[in-house]
Write an enzyme that holds these catalytic residues in place. Sequence first.
Site, PDB file in Angstrom:
ATOM      1  N   HIS A   1     -29.036  26.439  28.370  1.00  0.00           N
ATOM      2  CA  HIS A   1     -27.625  26.626  28.039  1.00  0.00           C
ATOM      3  C   HIS A   1     -27.126  25.440  27.208  1.00  0.00           C
ATOM      4  O   HIS A   1     -27.795  24.415  27.123  1.00  0.00           O
ATOM      5  CB  HIS A   1     -26.773  26.760  29.311  1.00  0.00           C
ATOM      6  N   HIS A   2     -25.911  25.577  26.692  1.00  0.00           N
ATOM      7  CA  HIS A   2     -25.230  24.478  25.989  1.00  0.00           C
ATOM      8  C   HIS A   2     -24.962  23.336  26.985  1.00  0.00           C
ATOM      9  O   HIS A   2     -24.816  23.574  28.193  1.00  0.00           O
ATOM     10  CB  HIS A   2     -23.918  24.994  25.388  1.00  0.00           C
TER      11      HIS A   2
ATOM     12  N   GLY B   1     -26.059  31.056  37.157  1.00  0.00           N
ATOM     13  CA  GLY B   1     -25.958  32.143  38.138  1.00  0.00           C
ATOM     14  C   GLY B   1     -26.987  33.231  37.857  1.00  0.00           C
ATOM     15  O   GLY B   1     -27.569  33.810  38.785  1.00  0.00           O
TER      16      GLY B   1
ATOM     17  N   LYS C   1     -22.078  23.124  29.944  1.00  0.00           N
ATOM     18  CA  LYS C   1     -22.111  23.900  31.189  1.00  0.00           C
ATOM     19  C   LYS C   1     -22.200  22.930  32.367  1.00  0.00           C
ATOM     20  O   LYS C   1     -23.015  22.008  32.359  1.00  0.00           O
ATOM     21  CB  LYS C   1     -23.325  24.842  31.168  1.00  0.00           C
TER      22      LYS C   1
ATOM     23  N   ASN D   1     -22.503  39.205  34.980  1.00  0.00           N
ATOM     24  CA  ASN D   1     -23.097  39.087  33.651  1.00  0.00           C
ATOM     25  C   ASN D   1     -22.863  40.384  32.878  1.00  0.00           C
ATOM     26  O   ASN D   1     -23.310  41.446  33.301  1.00  0.00           O
ATOM     27  CB  ASN D   1     -24.594  38.777  33.751  1.00  0.00           C
ATOM     28  N   PHE D   2     -22.166  40.271  31.746  1.00  0.00           N
ATOM     29  CA  PHE D   2     -21.876  41.456  30.927  1.00  0.00           C
ATOM     30  C   PHE D   2     -22.948  41.706  29.873  1.00  0.00           C
ATOM     31  O   PHE D   2     -22.905  42.718  29.193  1.00  0.00           O
ATOM     32  CB  PHE D   2     -20.544  41.271  30.197  1.00  0.00           C
TER      33      PHE D   2
ATOM     34  N   ARG E   1     -11.847  31.722  25.621  1.00  0.00           N
ATOM     35  CA  ARG E   1     -12.976  32.048  24.734  1.00  0.00           C
ATOM     36  C   ARG E   1     -13.420  33.500  24.941  1.00  0.00           C
ATOM     37  O   ARG E   1     -13.543  34.272  23.990  1.00  0.00           O
ATOM     38  CB  ARG E   1     -14.145  31.087  24.999  1.00  0.00           C
TER      39      ARG E   1
HETATM   40  P1  NAD Z   1     -11.669  29.736  29.126  1.00  0.00           P
HETATM   41  O1  NAD Z   1     -11.309  28.508  29.889  1.00  0.00           O
HETATM   42  O2  NAD Z   1     -11.901  29.641  27.645  1.00  0.00           O
HETATM   43  O3  NAD Z   1     -10.515  30.842  29.342  1.00  0.00           O
HETATM   44  C1  NAD Z   1      -9.859  31.092  30.551  1.00  0.00           C
HETATM   45  C2  NAD Z   1      -8.437  31.570  30.199  1.00  0.00           C
HETATM   46  O4  NAD Z   1      -7.790  31.992  31.408  1.00  0.00           O
HETATM   47  C3  NAD Z   1      -7.566  30.449  29.599  1.00  0.00           C
HETATM   48  O5  NAD Z   1      -6.963  30.914  28.414  1.00  0.00           O
HETATM   49  C4  NAD Z   1      -6.545  30.184  30.679  1.00  0.00           C
HETATM   50  O6  NAD Z   1      -5.294  29.743  30.168  1.00  0.00           O
HETATM   51  C5  NAD Z   1      -6.449  31.555  31.339  1.00  0.00           C
HETATM   52  N1  NAD Z   1      -5.863  31.546  32.664  1.00  0.00           N
HETATM   53  C6  NAD Z   1      -6.025  30.623  33.658  1.00  0.00           C
HETATM   54  N2  NAD Z   1      -5.301  30.969  34.737  1.00  0.00           N
HETATM   55  C7  NAD Z   1      -4.677  32.129  34.423  1.00  0.00           C
HETATM   56  C8  NAD Z   1      -3.783  32.976  35.138  1.00  0.00           C
HETATM   57  N3  NAD Z   1      -3.378  32.702  36.382  1.00  0.00           N
HETATM   58  N4  NAD Z   1      -3.320  34.089  34.524  1.00  0.00           N
HETATM   59  C9  NAD Z   1      -3.693  34.365  33.257  1.00  0.00           C
HETATM   60  N5  NAD Z   1      -4.546  33.596  32.542  1.00  0.00           N
HETATM   61  C10 NAD Z   1      -5.026  32.493  33.113  1.00  0.00           C
HETATM   62  O7  NAD Z   1     -12.939  30.351  29.841  1.00  0.00           O
HETATM   63  P2  NAD Z   1     -14.007  31.390  29.248  1.00  0.00           P
HETATM   64  O8  NAD Z   1     -15.162  30.665  28.670  1.00  0.00           O
HETATM   65  O9  NAD Z   1     -13.281  32.391  28.424  1.00  0.00           O
HETATM   66  O10 NAD Z   1     -14.537  32.076  30.598  1.00  0.00           O
HETATM   67  C11 NAD Z   1     -13.663  32.819  31.431  1.00  0.00           C
HETATM   68  C12 NAD Z   1     -14.424  33.227  32.691  1.00  0.00           C
HETATM   69  O11 NAD Z   1     -15.455  34.156  32.335  1.00  0.00           O
HETATM   70  C13 NAD Z   1     -15.137  32.065  33.389  1.00  0.00           C
HETATM   71  O12 NAD Z   1     -15.059  32.243  34.782  1.00  0.00           O
HETATM   72  C14 NAD Z   1     -16.565  32.203  32.887  1.00  0.00           C
HETATM   73  O13 NAD Z   1     -17.506  31.643  33.784  1.00  0.00           O
HETATM   74  C15 NAD Z   1     -16.699  33.697  32.852  1.00  0.00           C
HETATM   75  N6  NAD Z   1     -17.778  34.227  31.993  1.00  0.00           N
HETATM   76  C16 NAD Z   1     -18.327  35.394  32.401  1.00  0.00           C
HETATM   77  C17 NAD Z   1     -19.310  36.001  31.645  1.00  0.00           C
HETATM   78  C18 NAD Z   1     -19.900  37.307  32.112  1.00  0.00           C
HETATM   79  O14 NAD Z   1     -20.800  37.842  31.445  1.00  0.00           O
HETATM   80  N7  NAD Z   1     -19.428  37.852  33.224  1.00  0.00           N
HETATM   81  C19 NAD Z   1     -19.743  35.428  30.447  1.00  0.00           C
HETATM   82  C20 NAD Z   1     -19.139  34.223  30.037  1.00  0.00           C
HETATM   83  C21 NAD Z   1     -18.145  33.643  30.819  1.00  0.00           C
END
Ligand code: NAD
Length: 248
Positions: free
Chosen positions: A134-135, A144, A138, A106-107, A15
């Site tokens: 949140h939704h 966090g 979660k 957090n971005f 996502r």
């Molecule tokens: P998601 O499950 O939709 O996507 C994760 C992707 O990573 C999947 O497509 C999966 O196949 C891939 N993946 C898994 N292992 C892998 C590997 N070894 N190599 C390459 N790809 C791999 O999750 P998401 O909702 O997109 O969230 C991703 C991360 O970002 C989570 O840890 C989430 O908590 C975090 N997040 C951070 C922020 C922020 O602001 N920092 C905001 C939202 C989500």
Amino acid sequence: MSNRIKVAVVGASGRMGSAACDAVEGANDLELVARIDSGDDLGDLGGAQVAVDLTVPDASPGVVAHCVDRGVHAVVGTTGWDDARLATLREQLAEHPDVGVLIAPNFAIGALLMMSFARQAAPFYESVEIVETHHPDKVDAPSGTAARTARIVAAAREEAGLGELPDATTSDPDGARGASVEGIPVHALRIRGHVAHQEVTFGAVGEALTIRHDSFDRVSFMPGVLEGVRRVGGHPGLTVGLEQYLGL
Ligand code: NAD
């Protein structure tokens, strides 16, 4: 020759990763050179100068270590970077002094501002509580960001010499007063239709101040991802928190 920054997105089918690919492709100064997901070979990351890691907590340290070994800067949004993981990464970076890694829990720039404003307000108010929404998919609570805000507020209160929050509650068998994170009440709502929202409400005699942030869509994280990509090369070593780049 193009002087656009070459970017690889790891976790590109996820996502956040797919939104990051769109954001990079939409930026004139950046060039998306690789979309990598589970099962793909990281290899030379398509010749990228910067990799964006948006994978899963189990995969992220290996992805980042691979980048650092190859001299590729990394912008990391994946959760799960605890102190032990950060310490290992710091050791690795000491051997690659030109490489920058940004770990950004957090971005959303508004969320970073919310925390900064909360730190600023904390010394002036007797009461403070945090409500995050949140939704319902979660899995962890509180968020966090809410826990981090509570720690920031608690530290600012302590520095200002403020004591415990006023609260006459002596009976709360159902936990209606919420969780306590370093003495700050945090309430977590899980409501369909919501994405990520937080209110920090301060109160003193005769007044209240509420600081609120809403992420309505994952695109809200993308300006922060792009800022990280643009700046990480100028910040060798480990940086935790995009706010460090933004001077917040
Ligand atoms: P998601 O499950 O939709 O996507 C994760 C992707 O990573 C999947 O497509 C999966 O196949 C891939 N993946 C898994 N292992 C892998 C590997 N070894 N190599 C390459 N790809 C791999 O999750 P998401 O909702 O997109 O969230 C991703 C991360 O970002 C989570 O840890 C989430 O908590 C975090 N997040 C951070 C922020 C922020 O602001 N920092 C905001 C939202 C989500």
